[in-house]
Motif scaffolding. Structure first.
Motif, mmCIF file in Angstrom:
data_model
loop_
_atom_site.group_PDB
_atom_site.id
_atom_site.type_symbol
_atom_site.label_atom_id
_atom_site.label_comp_id
_atom_site.label_asym_id
_atom_site.label_seq_id
_atom_site.Cartn_x
_atom_site.Cartn_y
_atom_site.Cartn_z
ATOM 1 N N ALA A 58 0.834 -1.205 0.000
ATOM 2 C CA ALA A 58 0.000 0.000 0.000
ATOM 3 C C ALA A 58 0.867 1.253 0.000
ATOM 4 O O ALA A 58 0.587 2.215 -0.734
ATOM 5 N N HIS A 59 1.918 1.232 0.794
ATOM 6 C CA HIS A 59 2.812 2.398 0.844
ATOM 7 C C HIS A 59 3.513 2.615 -0.490
ATOM 8 O O HIS A 59 3.582 3.738 -0.986
ATOM 9 N N ILE A 61 2.603 1.544 -3.552
ATOM 10 C CA ILE A 61 1.648 1.900 -4.614
ATOM 11 C C ILE A 61 1.141 3.322 -4.433
ATOM 12 O O ILE A 61 1.128 4.112 -5.388
ATOM 13 N N TYR A 62 0.732 3.672 -3.230
ATOM 14 C CA TYR A 62 0.200 5.012 -2.999
ATOM 15 C C TYR A 62 1.270 6.080 -3.177
ATOM 16 O O TYR A 62 1.020 7.122 -3.794
ATOM 17 N N SER A 63 2.454 5.840 -2.641
ATOM 18 C CA SER A 63 3.499 6.862 -2.740
ATOM 19 C C SER A 63 4.008 7.029 -4.169
ATOM 20 O O SER A 63 4.480 8.108 -4.532
ATOM 21 N N GLN A 64 3.888 6.001 -5.005
ATOM 22 C CA GLN A 64 4.356 6.097 -6.379
ATOM 23 C C GLN A 64 3.273 6.606 -7.337
ATOM 24 O O GLN A 64 3.583 7.292 -8.306
ATOM 25 N N SER A 65 2.010 6.263 -7.069
ATOM 26 C CA SER A 65 0.959 6.621 -8.018
ATOM 27 C C SER A 65 0.208 7.899 -7.648
ATOM 28 O O SER A 65 -0.162 8.663 -8.520
ATOM 29 N N VAL A 66 -0.004 8.141 -6.389
ATOM 30 C CA VAL A 66 -0.802 9.290 -5.975
ATOM 31 C C VAL A 66 0.077 10.449 -5.510
ATOM 32 O O VAL A 66 0.005 11.551 -6.036
ATOM 33 N N VAL A 67 0.906 10.207 -4.539
ATOM 34 C CA VAL A 67 1.704 11.265 -3.932
ATOM 35 C C VAL A 67 2.934 11.600 -4.768
ATOM 36 O O VAL A 67 3.340 12.749 -4.839
ATOM 37 N N PHE A 164 -2.056 10.251 4.794
ATOM 38 C CA PHE A 164 -1.121 9.226 4.316
ATOM 39 C C PHE A 164 0.173 9.242 5.117
ATOM 40 O O PHE A 164 0.675 8.194 5.519
ATOM 41 N N SER A 168 1.487 6.263 7.387
ATOM 42 C CA SER A 168 2.801 5.727 7.055
ATOM 43 C C SER A 168 3.755 5.791 8.251
ATOM 44 O O SER A 168 4.446 4.814 8.558
#
Length: 188
Positions: A58-59, A61-67, A164, A168
């Protein structure tokens, strides 16, 4: 020439370097608990393994795609991430071995086999046994260091700036020590 001679008396007399005895873990200390059943220990380890894999994915994917916080190649730069990868690897390996042990106990109870209960690490080579014990010794040390250093020296107002970042930082800088405490309390 005598110093290069292989010594064969170490494991034959019940002691050896790095705790690698023959047979390896005859008391099943790596897969049993003094407080709960082997099946309950397996379930706890499986839950912790699933949580740590899910939190890591989750970290990432989220940090690479959203943030788009940082390039993925920088993910492995931080000691926190390396520690959590080790923690995840340990819980996956511990759940795997605990699961095999529980299955061998069930086969024994059903009289399907006549041998003693076992788990794969007992039959694997000394090097893999050594790596497992080294991984265990690192996961009972590094998460506490990460938690102390982060919350004492690195945390600031930015720690809680977004949901997030809050999740995290709690997951990777606080819950890592909680996961280890659970293993230390229920493992042997």
């Amino acid at each position: 020439m005598g110093i290069f001679r292989r010594r064969t008396d170490r494991s034959e007399h019940g002691h050896s370097w790095f705790g690698l005895h023959r047979p390896f873990d005859p008391g099943y200390r790596l897969v049993t608990s003094g407080l709960i059943s082997p099946f309950a220990l397996f379930l706890i380890r499986l839950l912790l393994a699933v949580w740590s894999v899910a939190a890591s994915l989750a970290h990432i994917i989220y940090s690479q795609s959203v943030v788009k916080e940082y390039p993925f190649k920088q993910y492995f730069v931080y000691f926190t991430r390396l520690t959590y990868i080790g923690l995840t690897a340990y819980f996956c390996a511990a759940a795997f071995h605990s699961g095999f042990f529980v299955l061998s106990l069930r086969q024994l109870k059903k009289h399907e086999v006549s041998r003693a209960p076992w788990f794969p690490l007992q039959k694997w080579g000394k090097f893999l046994q050594f790596l497992h014990l080294t991984l265990f010794s690192s996961i009972i040390t590094y998460p506490f260091i990460v938690t102390i250093v982060y919350w004492a020296f690195l945390a600031d107002s930015e720690t809680w700036s977004t949901p997030f970042k809050s999740w995290s930082n709690i997951s990777f800088h606080a819950l890592n020590s909680v996961l280890v405490l659970v293993e230390l309390i229920f493992g042997r």
